[in-house]
Scaffold this active site. Structure first.
Site, PDB file in Angstrom:
ATOM      1  N   GLU A 143     -28.816  50.428  48.077  1.00 20.41           N
ATOM      2  CA  GLU A 143     -28.081  51.544  48.679  1.00 20.41           C
ATOM      3  C   GLU A 143     -26.903  51.834  47.752  1.00 20.41           C
ATOM      4  OE1 GLU A 143     -25.606  52.816  52.703  1.00 20.41           O
ATOM      5  OE2 GLU A 143     -26.142  50.724  52.352  1.00 20.41           O
TER       6      GLU A 143
ATOM      7  N   CYS B 160     -20.024  55.268  52.075  1.00 19.15           N
ATOM      8  CA  CYS B 160     -20.966  55.909  51.156  1.00 19.15           C
ATOM      9  C   CYS B 160     -21.296  57.334  51.568  1.00 19.15           C
ATOM     10  CB  CYS B 160     -22.249  55.074  51.054  1.00 19.15           C
ATOM     11  SG  CYS B 160     -23.111  54.881  52.619  1.00 19.15           S
TER      12      CYS B 160
END
Length: 347
Positions: free
Chosen positions: A272, A306
């Site tokens: 990720e 994020c």
């Protein structure tokens, strides 16, 4: 080698009373011998006041290999347990995390810096992965496949990958561990966890609570280190023939390095990496709703997620109105130590 975070007496697991006076550092079993020969420690700093709150060991490549070997020894025992048995352990971890919610949130705030209100939300989020995968582990179904021969029957089954490793970031020091650890344990895998060098305490707390819940000590290991040692540990985990899967959350640049280092073992990877999230305000937008959304997206966790907005595109017809609405909201934010009342933005 120890740090202490005050804990309250709690009730859990069907009314059994346990008093946990502290969450103290203890070496994951399997690393104890190595740690007894090393005195090197690194400080853990509260970013809100720059004071040292704890010290943890500086592990290295040798320690990472030892942690992997420990999880390899534990793999057979843990993987042979039924999905129901593994799920019961995960359920108990979930219960323990919620019963110690305030203390775990306090720990997140003092090592990460986020406001306590956000840390409390993270504990709920982090614990939920154990609850979810405790049930999902029982639904690891295989398939039956029509055969092209009358005397043959075809089927598939799912089995644990093996020893796994997780390298996690500092912005969600609890949730980024549990979202990797819980599914691995539910599937029958064991895992070595390498938390961010700035936020190792939540990982250690989760390890201790997992042991309290009945997780075998060789089903999970935690290795901590400074930035220099983290590079060694990352290389060791990537290049290990024993580690069959690596999960990483962090920057794209580091993700590329880990992928390259894992190529020699053709390791399974879950990466990720970074984020590139624009917020677009069209001329027909509800300006107040857009400003509320922008505030929540840009300033959640002080912008350190994020999916936080990293640029805004606003149509010229609504530009001034949007800027005014957003500025009014930003001016109400309060910056300070995450434990102080009313603080909405940590350091």
């Amino acid at each position: 080698m120890a740090f202490r975070i005050p804990m309250a007496t709690k009730r859990y697991a069907g009314g059994i009373r346990r008093k946990i006076s502290s969450i103290a550092y203890r070496a994951p079993r399997g690393l104890e011998v190595t740690l007894s020969l090393r005195d090197e420690q690194m400080p853990v700093i509260d970013p809100g006041n720059l004071k040292q709150i704890a010290s943890v060991p500086v592990h290295n490549r040798e320690d990472a290999h030892k942690a992997v070997q420990t999880c390899e020894r534990g793999l057979e025992e843990w993987s042979l347990k039924t999905a129901k048995e593994r799920g019961e352990v995960l359920e108990r971890i979930y219960e323990l995390m919620l019963f110690h919610k305030e203390d775990l949130a306090h720990l997140i705030t003092v090592e990460c810096g986020k406001p306590l209100s956000e840390a409390l939300g993270e504990v709920d989020y982090a614990a939920s992965f154990f609850k979810w995968f405790a049930a999902e582990g029982r639904r690891t179904y295989g398939n039956t496949i029509p055969s092209n021969h009358p005397s043959k029957r075809l089927m598939t089954i799912k089995q644990p990958v093996g020893v796994c490793a997780a390298i996690t970031p500092w912005n969600f020091p609890s949730a980024m561990i549990t979202r990797k650890l819980a599914p691995a344990l539910a599937a029958g895998c064991t895992m070595v966890v390498k938390p961010a060098e700035d936020t190792p305490l939540s990982a250690i707390a989760i390890y201790n609570l997992a042991l309290e819940a009945g997780l075998p000590s060789n089903a999970m290991q935690v290795v901590t280190s400074d930035r220099k040692g983290s590079i060694q540990i990352g290389e060791a985990l990537c290049e290990s023939q024993v580690v069959r899967k690596l999960s990483f959350t962090g920057s794209t640049a580091v993700g590329k390095i880990l992928a390259k280092q894992s190529a020699s073992t053709v390791k399974r990877l879950s990466l990720e990496l970074g984020g590139n999230a624009p917020l677009i305000v069209f001329p027909d937008a509800d300006i107040n709703a857009a400003a509320d959304g922008a505030l929540a997206s840009k300033f959640r966790n002080s912008g350190q997620t994020c999916v936080c907005t990293n640029r805004m595109y606003v149509h010229e017809k609504v530009h001034d109105a949007f800027v005014e609405a957003l500025a009014k909201r930003v001016n109400k934010l309060v910056v300070g130590h995450g434990l102080d009342a009313g603080v909405t933005q940590g350091p």
